[in-house]
Scaffold this active site. Structure first.
Site, PDB file in Angstrom:
ATOM      1  N   TYR A 154      -1.500  -0.650  10.529  1.00  0.00           N
ATOM      2  CA  TYR A 154      -1.698  -1.001   9.054  1.00  0.00           C
ATOM      3  C   TYR A 154      -0.423  -0.472   8.002  1.00  0.00           C
ATOM      4  O   TYR A 154      -0.069  -1.381   7.611  1.00  0.00           O
ATOM      5  CB  TYR A 154      -2.828  -0.242   8.496  1.00  0.00           C
ATOM      6  CG  TYR A 154      -3.336  -0.428   7.146  1.00  0.00           C
ATOM      7  CD1 TYR A 154      -3.700  -1.795   6.432  1.00  0.00           C
ATOM      8  CD2 TYR A 154      -2.960   0.511   6.236  1.00  0.00           C
ATOM      9  CE1 TYR A 154      -3.939  -2.004   5.385  1.00  0.00           C
ATOM     10  CE2 TYR A 154      -3.213   0.207   4.796  1.00  0.00           C
ATOM     11  CZ  TYR A 154      -3.650  -1.000   4.427  1.00  0.00           C
ATOM     12  OH  TYR A 154      -4.189  -1.122   2.902  1.00  0.00           O
ATOM     13  N   SER A 203       0.774  -1.131   0.170  1.00  0.00           N
ATOM     14  CA  SER A 203       0.129  -0.053  -0.004  1.00  0.00           C
ATOM     15  C   SER A 203       1.006   1.452  -0.049  1.00  0.00           C
ATOM     16  O   SER A 203       1.818   1.305   0.464  1.00  0.00           O
ATOM     17  CB  SER A 203      -0.864   0.117   1.352  1.00  0.00           C
ATOM     18  OG  SER A 203      -1.398   1.161   1.334  1.00  0.00           O
TER      19      SER A 203
END
Length: 250
Positions: free
Chosen positions: A156, A141
């Site tokens: 995350y 990501s």
């Protein structure tokens, strides 16, 4: 067709608007037979049945469970005869701020995003090593690169950064076996992963920082994954491809 007579396993691939199903659909259009894996067995079967071509399979797999990952790899070997491509899409996010992160949330984020990638990679590598061929594509990501994204909290970001480090380490270790390992790093993509948290105001703020002036779409991520899965990228390993419309140029 870029994947004619190839086979692929894609995790987290049953959501109708998800990145996994977009990849599965594009792979099938390019001639691959696909094993769709998801927590929901019925959804996985329906997703597989919706793909163009024939011979696709759908099955339940909790990627945090190593035995289930090994069973999925065995299914692919038994039904397809080989495993050419693995795409580790399965993942979850969490918007918790630094001081809100508890042990349970931290563990769940790392279990699905990182441990799941580890389990599935370990499950397919023996078959790929035996054949001296294979491509593995991991989902990281932009959050891993810039220390936060649209909704992901610090845990995350850390989990997706771990996926990047793991990708590069695997590329080094598996290179002599002619197994390529790469990652893609999307920014905000118009899927359902944000679970309805995206408001028009927040979307406008995000788009304002994107040179291309719009959010990304699942098929655009799938195109990059197809490139990494195919022979078009035969000399590419240990790389990370940014898919962010220019919002993170570095």
């Amino acid at each position: 067709m870029l994947l004619k007579d190839r086979t692929a396993i894609i995790t987290g691939a049953a959501s109708p608007r998800g990145l996994g199903l977009a990849c599965a659909r594009l792979f099938a259009e390019h001639g691959a037979r696909v094993l769709v894996l998801d927590l929901d067995a019925g959804a996985a079967a329906r997703a597989a049945a919706s793909l163009p071509g024939s011979g696709h399979l759908g099955d339940r797999c909790d990627v945090t469970n190593k035995a289930q990952c090994e069973a999925a790899a065995n299914l692919a070997q038994r039904e397809f005869g080989r495993i050419d491509v693995l795409v580790n899409i399965a993942g979850i996010t969490s918007p918790q701020r630094l001081m809100e992160v508890d042990d349970a949330s931290y563990q769940r984020i790392f279990d699905v995003n990182m441990r799941g990638t580890l389990h599935m990679t370990q499950a397919v590598v023996p078959n790929m090593r035996q054949r001296k061929a294979g491509s593995i594509v991991n989902m990281s990501s932009v959050s891993a690169q810039r220390g936060g994204g649209v909704f992901g909290g610090s845990h995350y970001s850390a989990a997706k950064a771990a996926v990047l480090g793991y990708t590069k380490a695997c590329a080094r270790e598996l290179g002599p076996d002619q197994i390529r390992v790469n990652a893609v790093c999307p920014s905000y993509i118009d899927t359902d992963i944000t679970a309805g948290l995206m408001t028009p105001e927040r979307l406008a703020a995000i788009v304002a920082g994107v040179p291309l002036g719009r959010p990304g779409h699942a098929h655009e991520v799938a195109g990059c994954v197809l490139f990494l899965a195919s022979d078009l990228s035969s000399y590419v390993t240990g790389s990370e491809i940014d898919i962010n419309g220019g919002s993170h140029i570095h």
